[in-house]
Design a protein around this motif. Structure first.
Motif, PDB file in Angstrom:
ATOM      1  N   ARG A  59       0.818  -1.110   0.127  1.00  0.00           N
ATOM      2  CA  ARG A  59       0.014  -0.060  -0.195  1.00  0.00           C
ATOM      3  C   ARG A  59       0.906   1.424   0.079  1.00  0.00           C
ATOM      4  O   ARG A  59       0.514   2.381  -0.652  1.00  0.00           O
ATOM      5  CB  ARG A  59      -1.103   0.094   1.085  1.00  0.00           C
ATOM      6  CG  ARG A  59      -1.687   1.227   1.303  1.00  0.00           C
ATOM      7  CD  ARG A  59      -2.424   1.403   2.609  1.00  0.00           C
ATOM      8  NE  ARG A  59      -1.872   1.257   3.888  1.00  0.00           N
ATOM      9  CZ  ARG A  59      -1.050   2.504   4.291  1.00  0.00           C
ATOM     10  NH1 ARG A  59      -1.086   3.744   3.550  1.00  0.00           N
ATOM     11  NH2 ARG A  59      -0.531   2.099   5.657  1.00  0.00           N
ATOM     12  N   THR A  60       1.958   1.216   1.053  1.00  0.00           N
ATOM     13  CA  THR A  60       2.815   2.460   0.857  1.00  0.00           C
ATOM     14  C   THR A  60       3.697   2.595  -0.456  1.00  0.00           C
ATOM     15  O   THR A  60       3.862   3.608  -0.687  1.00  0.00           O
ATOM     16  CB  THR A  60       3.733   2.365   2.160  1.00  0.00           C
ATOM     17  OG1 THR A  60       4.584   1.227   2.254  1.00  0.00           O
ATOM     18  CG2 THR A  60       2.929   2.526   3.448  1.00  0.00           C
ATOM     19  N   LYS A  61       4.101   1.562  -0.849  1.00  0.00           N
ATOM     20  CA  LYS A  61       4.586   1.651  -2.268  1.00  0.00           C
ATOM     21  C   LYS A  61       3.924   2.113  -3.293  1.00  0.00           C
ATOM     22  O   LYS A  61       4.409   3.058  -4.113  1.00  0.00           O
ATOM     23  CB  LYS A  61       4.969   0.027  -2.551  1.00  0.00           C
ATOM     24  CG  LYS A  61       5.652  -0.085  -4.019  1.00  0.00           C
ATOM     25  CD  LYS A  61       5.917  -1.624  -4.318  1.00  0.00           C
ATOM     26  CE  LYS A  61       6.556  -1.623  -5.658  1.00  0.00           C
ATOM     27  NZ  LYS A  61       6.952  -2.974  -5.876  1.00  0.00           N
ATOM     28  N   LEU A  62       2.533   1.989  -3.167  1.00  0.00           N
ATOM     29  CA  LEU A  62       1.658   2.475  -4.118  1.00  0.00           C
ATOM     30  C   LEU A  62       1.313   3.905  -3.848  1.00  0.00           C
ATOM     31  O   LEU A  62       0.628   4.898  -4.747  1.00  0.00           O
ATOM     32  CB  LEU A  62       0.363   1.622  -4.188  1.00  0.00           C
ATOM     33  CG  LEU A  62       0.600   0.202  -4.699  1.00  0.00           C
ATOM     34  CD1 LEU A  62      -0.785  -0.413  -4.518  1.00  0.00           C
ATOM     35  CD2 LEU A  62       0.848   0.123  -6.160  1.00  0.00           C
ATOM     36  N   GLY A  63       1.670   4.396  -2.613  1.00  0.00           N
ATOM     37  CA  GLY A  63       1.510   5.905  -2.274  1.00  0.00           C
ATOM     38  C   GLY A  63      -0.108   6.063  -1.924  1.00  0.00           C
ATOM     39  O   GLY A  63      -0.590   7.148  -2.062  1.00  0.00           O
ATOM     40  N   LEU A  64      -0.817   5.012  -1.425  1.00  0.00           N
ATOM     41  CA  LEU A  64      -2.011   5.204  -1.017  1.00  0.00           C
ATOM     42  C   LEU A  64      -2.301   5.327   0.424  1.00  0.00           C
ATOM     43  O   LEU A  64      -1.527   4.667   1.056  1.00  0.00           O
ATOM     44  CB  LEU A  64      -3.019   3.857  -1.387  1.00  0.00           C
ATOM     45  CG  LEU A  64      -2.870   3.664  -3.129  1.00  0.00           C
ATOM     46  CD1 LEU A  64      -3.396   2.264  -3.405  1.00  0.00           C
ATOM     47  CD2 LEU A  64      -3.582   4.917  -3.660  1.00  0.00           C
ATOM     48  N   THR A  65      -3.163   6.058   0.899  1.00  0.00           N
ATOM     49  CA  THR A  65      -3.693   5.937   2.382  1.00  0.00           C
ATOM     50  C   THR A  65      -4.347   4.747   2.403  1.00  0.00           C
ATOM     51  O   THR A  65      -4.907   3.770   1.285  1.00  0.00           O
ATOM     52  CB  THR A  65      -4.713   7.201   2.714  1.00  0.00           C
ATOM     53  OG1 THR A  65      -5.910   7.091   1.867  1.00  0.00           O
ATOM     54  CG2 THR A  65      -4.014   8.458   2.362  1.00  0.00           C
ATOM     55  N   GLN A  66      -4.785   4.227   3.619  1.00  0.00           N
ATOM     56  CA  GLN A  66      -5.508   3.058   3.978  1.00  0.00           C
ATOM     57  C   GLN A  66      -6.957   3.192   3.403  1.00  0.00           C
ATOM     58  O   GLN A  66      -7.552   2.410   2.648  1.00  0.00           O
ATOM     59  CB  GLN A  66      -5.787   2.675   5.381  1.00  0.00           C
ATOM     60  CG  GLN A  66      -4.422   2.328   6.156  1.00  0.00           C
ATOM     61  CD  GLN A  66      -4.559   2.015   7.617  1.00  0.00           C
ATOM     62  OE1 GLN A  66      -5.379   2.853   8.287  1.00  0.00           O
ATOM     63  NE2 GLN A  66      -3.543   1.295   8.215  1.00  0.00           N
ATOM     64  N   GLU A  67      -7.584   4.252   3.519  1.00  0.00           N
ATOM     65  CA  GLU A  67      -8.655   4.714   2.849  1.00  0.00           C
ATOM     66  C   GLU A  67      -8.872   4.534   1.410  1.00  0.00           C
ATOM     67  O   GLU A  67      -9.859   4.049   0.888  1.00  0.00           O
ATOM     68  CB  GLU A  67      -9.345   5.773   3.407  1.00  0.00           C
ATOM     69  CG  GLU A  67     -10.977   6.228   3.141  1.00  0.00           C
ATOM     70  CD  GLU A  67     -11.669   7.457   3.598  1.00  0.00           C
ATOM     71  OE1 GLU A  67     -12.095   8.223   2.897  1.00  0.00           O
ATOM     72  OE2 GLU A  67     -11.077   7.792   4.689  1.00  0.00           O
ATOM     73  N   GLN A  68      -8.069   5.222   0.747  1.00  0.00           N
ATOM     74  CA  GLN A  68      -7.664   5.049  -0.744  1.00  0.00           C
ATOM     75  C   GLN A  68      -7.636   3.663  -0.912  1.00  0.00           C
ATOM     76  O   GLN A  68      -8.267   3.307  -2.110  1.00  0.00           O
ATOM     77  CB  GLN A  68      -6.731   6.001  -1.144  1.00  0.00           C
ATOM     78  CG  GLN A  68      -6.771   7.561  -1.039  1.00  0.00           C
ATOM     79  CD  GLN A  68      -5.484   8.097  -1.204  1.00  0.00           C
ATOM     80  OE1 GLN A  68      -4.442   7.565  -1.069  1.00  0.00           O
ATOM     81  NE2 GLN A  68      -5.581   9.623  -1.732  1.00  0.00           N
ATOM     82  N   ALA A  69      -6.745   2.932  -0.557  1.00  0.00           N
ATOM     83  CA  ALA A  69      -6.711   1.613  -0.930  1.00  0.00           C
ATOM     84  C   ALA A  69      -8.069   0.719  -0.890  1.00  0.00           C
ATOM     85  O   ALA A  69      -8.287   0.045  -1.816  1.00  0.00           O
ATOM     86  CB  ALA A  69      -5.493   0.671  -0.021  1.00  0.00           C
ATOM     87  N   GLY A  70      -8.729   0.953   0.220  1.00  0.00           N
ATOM     88  CA  GLY A  70      -9.985   0.179   0.283  1.00  0.00           C
ATOM     89  C   GLY A  70     -11.037   0.609  -0.807  1.00  0.00           C
ATOM     90  O   GLY A  70     -11.879  -0.057  -0.887  1.00  0.00           O
ATOM     91  N   GLU A  71     -10.943   1.594  -1.133  1.00  0.00           N
ATOM     92  CA  GLU A  71     -11.846   2.308  -2.238  1.00  0.00           C
ATOM     93  C   GLU A  71     -11.362   1.775  -3.551  1.00  0.00           C
ATOM     94  O   GLU A  71     -12.230   1.209  -4.235  1.00  0.00           O
ATOM     95  CB  GLU A  71     -12.063   3.824  -2.067  1.00  0.00           C
ATOM     96  CG  GLU A  71     -12.581   4.231  -0.987  1.00  0.00           C
ATOM     97  CD  GLU A  71     -14.120   3.988  -0.625  1.00  0.00           C
ATOM     98  OE1 GLU A  71     -14.712   3.650  -1.538  1.00  0.00           O
ATOM     99  OE2 GLU A  71     -14.444   3.870   0.526  1.00  0.00           O
ATOM    100  N   LEU A  72     -10.121   1.832  -3.858  1.00  0.00           N
ATOM    101  CA  LEU A  72      -9.594   1.437  -5.123  1.00  0.00           C
ATOM    102  C   LEU A  72      -9.321   0.167  -5.164  1.00  0.00           C
ATOM    103  O   LEU A  72      -9.878  -0.609  -6.192  1.00  0.00           O
ATOM    104  CB  LEU A  72      -8.056   2.190  -5.489  1.00  0.00           C
ATOM    105  CG  LEU A  72      -8.229   3.481  -5.742  1.00  0.00           C
ATOM    106  CD1 LEU A  72      -6.780   4.123  -5.830  1.00  0.00           C
ATOM    107  CD2 LEU A  72      -8.902   3.843  -6.781  1.00  0.00           C
ATOM    108  N   ILE A  73      -8.808  -0.587  -4.362  1.00  0.00           N
ATOM    109  CA  ILE A  73      -8.556  -2.251  -4.475  1.00  0.00           C
ATOM    110  C   ILE A  73      -9.792  -3.049  -3.878  1.00  0.00           C
ATOM    111  O   ILE A  73     -10.117  -4.019  -4.604  1.00  0.00           O
ATOM    112  CB  ILE A  73      -7.164  -2.446  -3.573  1.00  0.00           C
ATOM    113  CG1 ILE A  73      -6.128  -1.530  -4.381  1.00  0.00           C
ATOM    114  CG2 ILE A  73      -7.051  -3.963  -3.745  1.00  0.00           C
ATOM    115  CD1 ILE A  73      -4.888  -1.483  -3.446  1.00  0.00           C
ATOM    116  N   GLY A  74     -10.478  -2.457  -3.063  1.00  0.00           N
ATOM    117  CA  GLY A  74     -11.752  -3.271  -2.331  1.00  0.00           C
ATOM    118  C   GLY A  74     -11.523  -3.388  -1.001  1.00  0.00           C
ATOM    119  O   GLY A  74     -10.691  -3.382  -0.231  1.00  0.00           O
TER     120      GLY A  74
END
Length: 150
Positions: A78-93
């Motif tokens: 997640r951090t490698k992708l530069g995403l917050t936890q919330e962004q990762a949950g919305e984009l990845i699922g």
């Protein structure tokens, strides 16, 4: 919680940590389990917070045996992708709180989430594909979900 008494002996129980081993599909994990322990009988009582320790240990063991990413691996990707936890949950699922739970070890990611993370770890440019997809905005409860007085 005040010092409970042992359900077997009636003796006072003491707060402490003891080794506990869990088994899953031919593998095991031993960890320090907090709780209330009776020296006389060996009985123990565990609070909800104590049980989080064993739940997380079991999730870690299941992830290892099922080929799912560990909490540390989820966070690394997640951090490698530069995403917050919330962004990762919305984009990845999984929703806005899912990655917080994955990274704490409170929830195992699904096989689909694990696969998406593995692909994105290998080729982070795939994130652009996910970002370009429409994502539904959070909705208000429907009329049927509202209760009187809400």
């Amino acid at each position: 919680m005040t010092n409970p008494v042992c359900p077997t002996t009636g003796a006072p129980m003491q707060r402490g940590v003891r080794p506990m081993t869990l088994d899953y599909k031919g593998a095991s994990i031993t960890f320090d389990m907090p709780g209330w322990y009776c020296e006389e009988s060996g009985e123990s009582i565990h609070t909800g917070e104590d049980m989080k320790v064993s739940d997380r240990a079991l999730n870690r063991l299941k992830a290892e045996r099922e080929g799912l990413p560990s909490p540390e691996e989820v966070k690394r990707i997640r951090t490698k992708l530069g995403l917050t936890q919330e962004q990762a949950g919305e984009l990845i699922g999984g929703g806005p709180r899912a990655f917080q739970k994955y990274e704490a070890g409170d929830l195992l990611p699904s096989r689909a989430i694990g696969s998406a993370l593995a692909l994105l770890d290998h080729d982070p440019s795939g994130l652009a594909v996910l970002s370009a997809r429409p994502h539904p905005a959070p909705t208000s409860p429907s009329f049927g979900e509202l209760r009187a007085g809400d």
